[in-house]
Design a protein around this motif. Structure first.
Motif, mmCIF file in Angstrom:
data_model
loop_
_atom_site.group_PDB
_atom_site.id
_atom_site.type_symbol
_atom_site.label_atom_id
_atom_site.label_comp_id
_atom_site.label_asym_id
_atom_site.label_seq_id
_atom_site.Cartn_x
_atom_site.Cartn_y
_atom_site.Cartn_z
ATOM 1 N N ILE A 164 0.813 -1.228 0.000
ATOM 2 C CA ILE A 164 0.000 0.000 0.000
ATOM 3 C C ILE A 164 0.845 1.275 0.000
ATOM 4 C CG2 ILE A 164 -1.929 -1.131 1.160
ATOM 5 C CD1 ILE A 164 -1.039 0.160 3.748
ATOM 6 N N ALA A 165 2.155 1.160 0.237
ATOM 7 C CA ALA A 165 2.993 2.361 0.297
ATOM 8 C C ALA A 165 3.263 2.903 -1.101
ATOM 9 C CB ALA A 165 4.310 2.051 0.996
ATOM 10 N N LEU A 166 3.224 4.219 -1.245
ATOM 11 C CA LEU A 166 3.579 4.870 -2.505
ATOM 12 C C LEU A 166 5.089 4.898 -2.668
ATOM 13 C CD1 LEU A 166 1.105 7.894 -2.341
ATOM 14 C CD2 LEU A 166 0.794 5.715 -3.539
ATOM 15 N N ALA A 167 5.524 5.311 -3.862
ATOM 16 C CA ALA A 167 6.965 5.353 -4.135
ATOM 17 C C ALA A 167 7.670 6.320 -3.190
ATOM 18 C CB ALA A 167 7.205 5.747 -5.595
ATOM 19 N N ILE A 168 7.078 7.472 -2.951
ATOM 20 C CA ILE A 168 7.697 8.437 -2.051
ATOM 21 C C ILE A 168 7.767 7.888 -0.632
ATOM 22 C CG2 ILE A 168 5.503 9.608 -1.588
ATOM 23 C CD1 ILE A 168 8.937 11.279 -1.894
ATOM 24 N N ASP A 169 6.736 7.094 -0.236
ATOM 25 C CA ASP A 169 6.763 6.460 1.081
ATOM 26 C C ASP A 169 7.863 5.409 1.146
ATOM 27 O OD1 ASP A 169 4.539 7.951 1.906
ATOM 28 O OD2 ASP A 169 3.167 6.509 0.983
ATOM 29 N N GLN A 170 8.033 4.657 0.089
ATOM 30 C CA GLN A 170 9.065 3.618 0.070
ATOM 31 C C GLN A 170 10.457 4.231 0.224
ATOM 32 O OE1 GLN A 170 8.402 1.508 -3.589
ATOM 33 N NE2 GLN A 170 6.783 0.215 -2.735
ATOM 34 N N VAL A 171 10.723 5.312 -0.516
ATOM 35 C CA VAL A 171 12.054 5.928 -0.438
ATOM 36 C C VAL A 171 12.261 6.581 0.926
ATOM 37 C CG1 VAL A 171 13.578 7.677 -1.433
ATOM 38 C CG2 VAL A 171 12.151 6.267 -2.927
ATOM 39 N N MET A 183 14.265 0.788 -1.629
ATOM 40 C CA MET A 183 14.892 1.986 -2.186
ATOM 41 C C MET A 183 14.904 1.982 -3.710
ATOM 42 S SD MET A 183 15.723 3.689 0.527
ATOM 43 C CE MET A 183 16.975 4.843 0.006
ATOM 44 N N GLY A 184 15.370 0.859 -4.323
ATOM 45 C CA GLY A 184 15.485 0.802 -5.775
ATOM 46 C C GLY A 184 14.163 0.989 -6.487
ATOM 47 N N PRO A 185 13.130 0.233 -6.172
ATOM 48 C CA PRO A 185 11.839 0.421 -6.847
ATOM 49 C C PRO A 185 11.252 1.816 -6.622
ATOM 50 C CG PRO A 185 11.905 -1.709 -5.748
ATOM 51 C CD PRO A 185 13.128 -0.975 -5.308
ATOM 52 N N GLY A 186 11.453 2.334 -5.417
ATOM 53 C CA GLY A 186 10.934 3.679 -5.159
ATOM 54 C C GLY A 186 11.618 4.728 -6.018
ATOM 55 N N TYR A 187 12.958 4.624 -6.134
ATOM 56 C CA TYR A 187 13.682 5.557 -7.001
ATOM 57 C C TYR A 187 13.238 5.420 -8.453
ATOM 58 C CZ TYR A 187 17.065 7.058 -3.462
ATOM 59 O OH TYR A 187 17.664 7.617 -2.375
ATOM 60 N N ALA A 188 13.096 4.181 -8.912
ATOM 61 C CA ALA A 188 12.716 3.968 -10.308
ATOM 62 C C ALA A 188 11.355 4.574 -10.609
ATOM 63 C CB ALA A 188 12.715 2.467 -10.611
ATOM 64 N N THR A 189 10.415 4.424 -9.697
ATOM 65 C CA THR A 189 9.074 4.972 -9.928
ATOM 66 C C THR A 189 9.107 6.503 -9.969
ATOM 67 O OG1 THR A 189 8.103 3.059 -8.803
ATOM 68 C CG2 THR A 189 6.716 5.019 -9.072
ATOM 69 N N LEU A 190 9.839 7.108 -9.035
ATOM 70 C CA LEU A 190 9.897 8.570 -8.999
ATOM 71 C C LEU A 190 10.633 9.142 -10.200
ATOM 72 C CD1 LEU A 190 10.650 9.158 -5.194
ATOM 73 C CD2 LEU A 190 8.480 9.495 -6.401
ATOM 74 N N CYS A 191 11.608 8.406 -10.717
ATOM 75 C CA CYS A 191 12.350 8.902 -11.888
ATOM 76 C C CYS A 191 11.566 8.717 -13.180
ATOM 77 C CB CYS A 191 13.694 8.182 -11.991
ATOM 78 S SG CYS A 191 14.844 8.611 -10.664
ATOM 79 N N ASN A 192 10.725 7.664 -13.243
ATOM 80 C CA ASN A 192 10.011 7.373 -14.478
ATOM 81 C C ASN A 192 8.701 8.139 -14.624
ATOM 82 O OD1 ASN A 192 11.583 5.480 -16.003
ATOM 83 N ND2 ASN A 192 11.237 3.989 -14.377
ATOM 84 N N ARG A 193 8.157 8.621 -13.554
ATOM 85 C CA ARG A 193 6.850 9.272 -13.654
ATOM 86 C C ARG A 193 6.989 10.638 -14.335
ATOM 87 N NH1 ARG A 193 5.256 11.361 -7.550
ATOM 88 N NH2 ARG A 193 6.592 13.231 -7.581
ATOM 89 N N GLU A 194 5.919 11.076 -14.969
ATOM 90 C CA GLU A 194 5.937 12.345 -15.685
ATOM 91 C C GLU A 194 5.931 13.550 -14.741
ATOM 92 O OE1 GLU A 194 2.763 12.479 -18.414
ATOM 93 O OE2 GLU A 194 3.451 10.773 -19.609
ATOM 94 N N LYS A 195 5.222 13.442 -13.636
ATOM 95 C CA LYS A 195 5.101 14.567 -12.703
ATOM 96 C C LYS A 195 6.400 14.746 -11.918
ATOM 97 C CE LYS A 195 2.330 16.205 -8.814
ATOM 98 N NZ LYS A 195 1.215 15.877 -7.877
#
Length: 434
Positions: A164-171, A183-195
């Motif tokens: 249930i945690a979002l990428a920002i929560d994970q990082v 850490m890795g999946p959270g970084y990847a999600t934040l880097c890949n998103r458009e916003k």
């Protein structure tokens, strides 16, 4: 946008980056309404519990340890704390209050809502249903289990937050509580998103993670111009997951450049503030000097006006005194002249009266001599038709003084004499001839 190309020209962006640099990754704050049934049963939002208020749910009559959290007392069995937490085992051993259930043990740096969600795990209402549903609730459990050394509850919180945690929560949580797999999946999600990252997300991540994500996003933007989406996604995944540590090392120089730009911006801001403060001081001094000069001019004008008024008043008093003296002298002179004229008239009048009396006496003597000689009777100044009283009334009177002039008044019923000192003397015979 690379770290070396950062420019702090906008004051708001500068303040955001300054706060981001000086802040550590932050945990999400617990929202009272989000800790569903547990918190709703204990306290109403926006109201502080009264001191020594018994908790509505976690105050068991058979409890043997009492905790005090924000003025609320919890009376629970101590066995679960001793079994699952090394922190509380040491606390109970060293705390005298733990021996007496009536004396509560105060727990600092914890809110009632956080303590409630932890106790809902230790003392659940229904074993086949979990009361906690939100990221905020499980984040509170993760924090307290980490701080109070509940290893099994710590693992439970990580497992429940994973889906249930979002990428920002994970990082943010992974950095705060050392959860490396997040850490890795959270970084990847934040880097890949458009916003792009928001201000709140940057504050939670901290400066290093924010700079890392911004740099990767910039490189991805450049790579997307030449590579396909699959190639970019594969590159980013390999860049972040397989060689995360190497990526951090490669980005150290860019982060250093960013820090240097930040420090230069800080110094530039300080210089601007110092110049503004200096100008403000100079303006204040100039204003003070202008006010003092205006006050001095005003005081000078007031003193000159006062001096002129005093001089004018003195001259008017002198003119009034001189006029008064002149009037007094004129009145004195006038009175002296009147008295002198009156005295002169009296002297002349007395002299003439004396002359008249002497003339009359001579006339009387002459008349008496003639009568003795048998001559005709003579009347001096008396007509044969006048009585002696009428002849006396016809005598001239003293003048009345009117100012400096002398008026001559005749007897009543008689015409005024042109010369009061002239007395007509008539001679009559015994038969009334004049």
């Amino acid at each position: 946008m690379s770290a070396s190309s950062l420019s702090f020209t906008d004051s708001e962006d500068f303040d955001i980056m300054s706060e981001t640099l000086n802040s550590s990754p932050r945990m999400p704050a617990l929202v009272a309404n989000s800790i569903s049934s547990v918190e709703k049963a204990t306290e109403s939002p926006g109201t502080a519990p009264a001191p020594e208020h018994k908790h509505a749910r976690f105050y068991f009559e058979d409890g043997n340890v009492t905790f005090l959290v924000q003025g609320v007392t919890y009376h629970v069995p101590r066995c679960f704390f001793c079994r699952h937490s090394s922190y509380f085992r040491t606390l109970f051993k060293n705390s005298p209050e733990s021996e007496d259930p009536t004396k509560p043990i105060p727990l600092d740096n914890v809110a009632c809502s956080e303590f409630d969600v932890l106790l809902s795990i230790l003392y659940p209402t229904d074993f086949d249903k979990c009361e906690l549903k939100t990221v905020e609730s499980w984040t509170a459990v993760l924090r307290l289990s980490t701080e109070w050394s509940f290893p099994s509850i710590h693992r439970l919180a990580i497992n429940r937050l994973q889906p249930i945690a979002l990428a920002i929560d994970q990082v943010a949580l992974g950095r705060t509580y050392g959860i490396e797999p997040w850490m890795g999946p959270g970084y990847a999600t934040l880097c890949n998103r458009e916003k792009p990252l928001t201000r709140e997300e940057g504050l939670r991540l901290g400066f290093d993670d924010t700079m890392l994500i911004m740099t990767v996003r910039e490189r991805m933007r450049v790579c997307r111009q030449d590579l396909s989406k699959c190639e970019v996604d594969g590159m980013v995944k390999a860049y972040l997951e397989s060689s995360f540590d190497q990526a951090v090392v490669r980005l150290d120089d860019e982060i250093t450049v960013g820090r240097r730009a930040y420090e230069e911006a800080i110094k530039r801001k300080q210089r601007i503030e110092e110049a503004a403060a200096k100008k403000a001081v100079e303006d204040a001094i100039a204003m003070k000097k202008a006010n003092e000069e205006a006050a001095a001019k005003k005081a000078f004008k007031e003193a000159a006006a006062k001096k002129w008024a005093e001089e004018h008043s003195r001259k008017m008093e002198e003119v009034a005194a001189a006029k008064k003296r002149a009037d007094e002298e004129a009145a004195t002179r006038k009175e002296a002249e009147r008295e002198a004229a009156l005295k002169k008239w009296e002297d002349n009048y007395n002299r003439k009266e004396a002359e008249k009396a002497a003339a009359k006496e001579r006339a009387d003597d002459d008349a008496a001599g003639k009568r003795r000689a048998g001559g005709p009777a003579m009347m001096i100044g008396i007509s044969s038709s006048q009585t002696p009283s009428q002849a006396q009334a016809a005598m001239p009177r003293p003048p009345s003084i009117m100012g400096n002039s002398v008026a001559h008044v005749s007897a009543p019923g008689q015409p005024a004499l042109s010369n009061p000192h002239m007395v007509s003397i008539g001679f009559g015979c015994g038969h009334g001839q004049k």
